[in-house]
Design an enzyme around this catalytic site. Sequence first.
Site, PDB file in Angstrom:
ATOM      1  N   GLU A  80      -8.004  17.151  -5.168  1.00 47.38           N
ATOM      2  CA  GLU A  80      -8.664  17.153  -6.469  1.00 47.38           C
ATOM      3  C   GLU A  80      -8.079  18.335  -7.248  1.00 47.38           C
ATOM      4  O   GLU A  80      -8.067  19.457  -6.732  1.00 47.38           O
ATOM      5  CB  GLU A  80     -10.173  17.339  -6.271  1.00 47.38           C
ATOM      6  CG  GLU A  80     -10.932  17.144  -7.544  1.00 47.38           C
ATOM      7  CD  GLU A  80     -12.440  17.300  -7.381  1.00 47.38           C
ATOM      8  OE1 GLU A  80     -12.934  17.348  -6.243  1.00 47.38           O
ATOM      9  OE2 GLU A  80     -13.109  17.388  -8.428  1.00 47.38           O
TER      10      GLU A  80
ATOM     11  N   ARG B 120     -11.098  20.115  10.047  1.00 42.68           N
ATOM     12  CA  ARG B 120     -10.484  20.959   9.039  1.00 42.68           C
ATOM     13  C   ARG B 120     -10.089  22.301   9.652  1.00 42.68           C
ATOM     14  O   ARG B 120     -10.606  22.712  10.672  1.00 42.68           O
ATOM     15  CB  ARG B 120     -11.403  21.153   7.839  1.00 42.68           C
ATOM     16  CG  ARG B 120     -12.704  21.858   8.131  1.00 42.68           C
ATOM     17  CD  ARG B 120     -13.471  22.191   6.835  1.00 42.68           C
ATOM     18  NE  ARG B 120     -13.469  21.130   5.859  1.00 42.68           N
ATOM     19  CZ  ARG B 120     -13.091  21.274   4.588  1.00 42.68           C
ATOM     20  NH1 ARG B 120     -12.684  22.437   4.142  1.00 42.68           N
ATOM     21  NH2 ARG B 120     -13.142  20.280   3.755  1.00 42.68           N
TER      22      ARG B 120
ATOM     23  N   LYS C  34     -12.645  25.898  -2.308  1.00 42.00           N
ATOM     24  CA  LYS C  34     -12.095  26.157  -3.625  1.00 42.00           C
ATOM     25  C   LYS C  34     -13.133  26.793  -4.536  1.00 42.00           C
ATOM     26  O   LYS C  34     -12.798  27.618  -5.380  1.00 42.00           O
ATOM     27  CB  LYS C  34     -11.567  24.856  -4.242  1.00 42.00           C
ATOM     28  CG  LYS C  34     -10.160  24.532  -3.779  1.00 42.00           C
ATOM     29  CD  LYS C  34      -9.596  23.337  -4.498  1.00 42.00           C
ATOM     30  CE  LYS C  34     -10.049  22.060  -3.846  1.00 42.00           C
ATOM     31  NZ  LYS C  34      -9.319  20.878  -4.303  1.00 42.00           N
TER      32      LYS C  34
HETATM   33  P1  ATP Z   1     -12.474  22.559  -0.477  1.00 43.63           P
HETATM   34  O1  ATP Z   1     -13.598  22.017   0.347  1.00 43.63           O
HETATM   35  O2  ATP Z   1     -11.762  23.706   0.136  1.00 43.63           O
HETATM   36  O3  ATP Z   1     -12.829  22.806  -1.874  1.00 43.63           O
HETATM   37  P2  ATP Z   1     -11.595  19.927  -0.768  1.00 43.63           P
HETATM   38  O4  ATP Z   1     -11.741  19.174   0.482  1.00 43.63           O
HETATM   39  O5  ATP Z   1     -12.624  19.740  -1.790  1.00 43.63           O
HETATM   40  O6  ATP Z   1     -11.382  21.454  -0.449  1.00 43.63           O
HETATM   41  P3  ATP Z   1      -9.512  18.353  -1.823  1.00 43.63           P
HETATM   42  O7  ATP Z   1      -8.662  18.686  -2.973  1.00 43.63           O
HETATM   43  O8  ATP Z   1     -10.513  17.290  -1.979  1.00 43.63           O
HETATM   44  O9  ATP Z   1     -10.203  19.712  -1.413  1.00 43.63           O
HETATM   45  O10 ATP Z   1      -8.654  18.142  -0.525  1.00 43.63           O
HETATM   46  C1  ATP Z   1      -7.436  17.455  -0.473  1.00 43.63           C
HETATM   47  C2  ATP Z   1      -7.157  17.125   0.963  1.00 43.63           C
HETATM   48  O11 ATP Z   1      -7.044  18.306   1.745  1.00 43.63           O
HETATM   49  C3  ATP Z   1      -8.253  16.297   1.569  1.00 43.63           C
HETATM   50  O12 ATP Z   1      -7.674  15.240   2.293  1.00 43.63           O
HETATM   51  C4  ATP Z   1      -8.971  17.248   2.458  1.00 43.63           C
HETATM   52  O13 ATP Z   1      -9.552  16.600   3.539  1.00 43.63           O
HETATM   53  C5  ATP Z   1      -7.871  18.214   2.883  1.00 43.63           C
HETATM   54  N1  ATP Z   1      -8.422  19.526   3.221  1.00 43.63           N
HETATM   55  C6  ATP Z   1      -9.193  20.306   2.443  1.00 43.63           C
HETATM   56  N2  ATP Z   1      -9.550  21.425   3.093  1.00 43.63           N
HETATM   57  C7  ATP Z   1      -8.980  21.357   4.316  1.00 43.63           C
HETATM   58  C8  ATP Z   1      -8.979  22.207   5.465  1.00 43.63           C
HETATM   59  N3  ATP Z   1      -9.640  23.376   5.484  1.00 43.63           N
HETATM   60  N4  ATP Z   1      -8.285  21.805   6.559  1.00 43.63           N
HETATM   61  C9  ATP Z   1      -7.607  20.652   6.551  1.00 43.63           C
HETATM   62  N5  ATP Z   1      -7.575  19.800   5.512  1.00 43.63           N
HETATM   63  C10 ATP Z   1      -8.249  20.144   4.403  1.00 43.63           C
HETATM   64 MG    MG Z   2     -12.966  17.484  -2.100  1.00 47.48          MG
END
Ligand code: ATP
Ligand code: MG
Length: 558
Positions: free
Chosen positions: A34, A260, A270
């Site tokens: 995102e 994760r 984020k």
């Molecule tokens: P955050 O929770 O840190 O804000 P998010 O999951 O909302 O991150 P996205 O932009 O939706 O962030 O994530 C893009 C991809 O990265 C998704 O497939 C998500 O599962 C993966 N991802 C996000 N954080 C992690 C992590 N800590 N370890 C592994 N993969 C991750």
């Molecule tokens: Mg997300």
Amino acid sequence: MEEKKESLNFIEQIIEDDLSTGKHKQIITRFPPEPNGYLHIGHAKSICLNFGLKETFKGKTNLRFDDTNPSKEETEYVESIIEDIKWLGFEYDNLFYASDYFEQLFEWAVMLIKDGKAYVDEQTPEHISEQRTNPTINGIESPFRNRSIEENLKLFLEMKDGKYADGSMVLRAKVDMNSPNMHMRDPVMYRIMKKHHHRTGDKWCIYPMYDYAHGQSDYIEGITHSICTLEFEVHRPLYEWFLEQIDTTGKRPRQIEFARLNLSYTVMSKRKLLELVKNNYVNGWDDPRMPTISGFRRRGYTPDSIRNFADRIGVARRENMIDVGLLEFFIREDLNKKANRVMAILNPLKVIITNYPENKTEQLEAQNNPEDISAGSREVSFSREIYIEQDDFMEEAPNKFFRLKPGGEVRLRYGYFIKCNEIIKDNDGNITELHCTYDPESKGGQSPDGRKVKGTIHWVDSQTCIDAEVRLYDRLFVKENPEDTNENETYLDYLNPDSVRINTAKLEQSLLYAKPMERFQFERKGYFCVDKDSKQDKLIFNRIVTLKDSWTKIAGNE
Ligand code: ATP
Ligand code: MG
């Protein structure tokens, strides 16, 4: 072949099976960020995983921006994400945006309404949530659940045309209000948001929810394996339900979850990283203390070190905390091979070599990298006045102190033996200068008569050395898991007040032409990278990592 199989992780195993049974001819994965912030090291793990599968199985990987929430998304983030993926060394096969599919998603929503599988609900979000009750009892159906298809269609089209205020109604899927899985209790598909979108502008004022948009976008792109983090496991039945409603081909993407990455001494959501940036706890998203990819890049981490780290931690089905020391191990390992050695004094103490001629300067040969003979050598100048590290001298030294002490002898790296004869102090008793003599017969650090000199210290020539700002970074948080907070505390209470210390260092002359992003080992001090804001008349170095290496054992003895 057998050997290869054994080393497959569970996701690779699934893919190999799907290829060997002919379920898929070629795999397609995607990385779906995102664009609401910069990527962090957790995303790097997901990138390495998805693009790594493409490389292993000769498939494809799409970059898809999940831009369904216009209130938090910005073009700046889109650009930074593209830059980070390229910097890591990966190439996406296609660049897509979920917003490319708004029209199709809308049409499918209309189709669901016509099939009696979606309805417009005019209750407040609080009310809707209350009626879902809890997993142990049946939910309560919305009074709008059974309104006619015609009415639903009319309202949904009017929602789209902007006739209703934000939050006044939503479109919900009619799934199962009695499911033990709360995500199945008539999830929201669309909400009204009169917000400008970074790509579609003001064309839309209704936006699809993640759960609805995500699987359908995977389907449109022909994604075969949709890999996400474990918290989406409970969403999987809904992911499949939405796909069943539209699929006529039988070729549906399969969602697979993995744990994760959590890294010690930092935070990784984020939202929190944005808070650190907005409230100036750090200097922007690429502050070298940030766990963002751009932060690691500016700090001086190499793409290889991050990719090797991601490979090493692998994929698991259970959440855990990875020690940041493991990441540090991989950058040391990489730079030990690649970074040239130089001499730099972080806390200078002047040394006068009283028996060295006043106007003489000589050039000594110094090796650039003992790990890589092809890196060659350079000359470093030596003269009567030099600088050494303050902590390489001790006035009252214990027996085991093998560096410089009164009456003691030490070897200058690539230079001579020197012996300390006199300590000069200011009125407050601070040491300002040492007076030493050198042994002209010990050039190159060789003992002329077999006498032993145990310690070797680094130094720079005061006549030719250059001043530079050196930023010594440490962990951003003092607690291993800053999110594990006590009552009345937040993760911000665990910020490390000493996460950066700024010194004026004295560097050997060869560093005058160091270019931004060049990396060096400052002998005995650590690995350093020229900051992106560094200029020849104002050099700035960031400490990437110290030399001390507490991970060799763990990484090597596995
Ligand atoms: P955050 O929770 O840190 O804000 P998010 O999951 O909302 O991150 P996205 O932009 O939706 O962030 O994530 C893009 C991809 O990265 C998704 O497939 C998500 O599962 C993966 N991802 C996000 N954080 C992690 C992590 N800590 N370890 C592994 N993969 C991750
Ligand atoms: Mg997300």
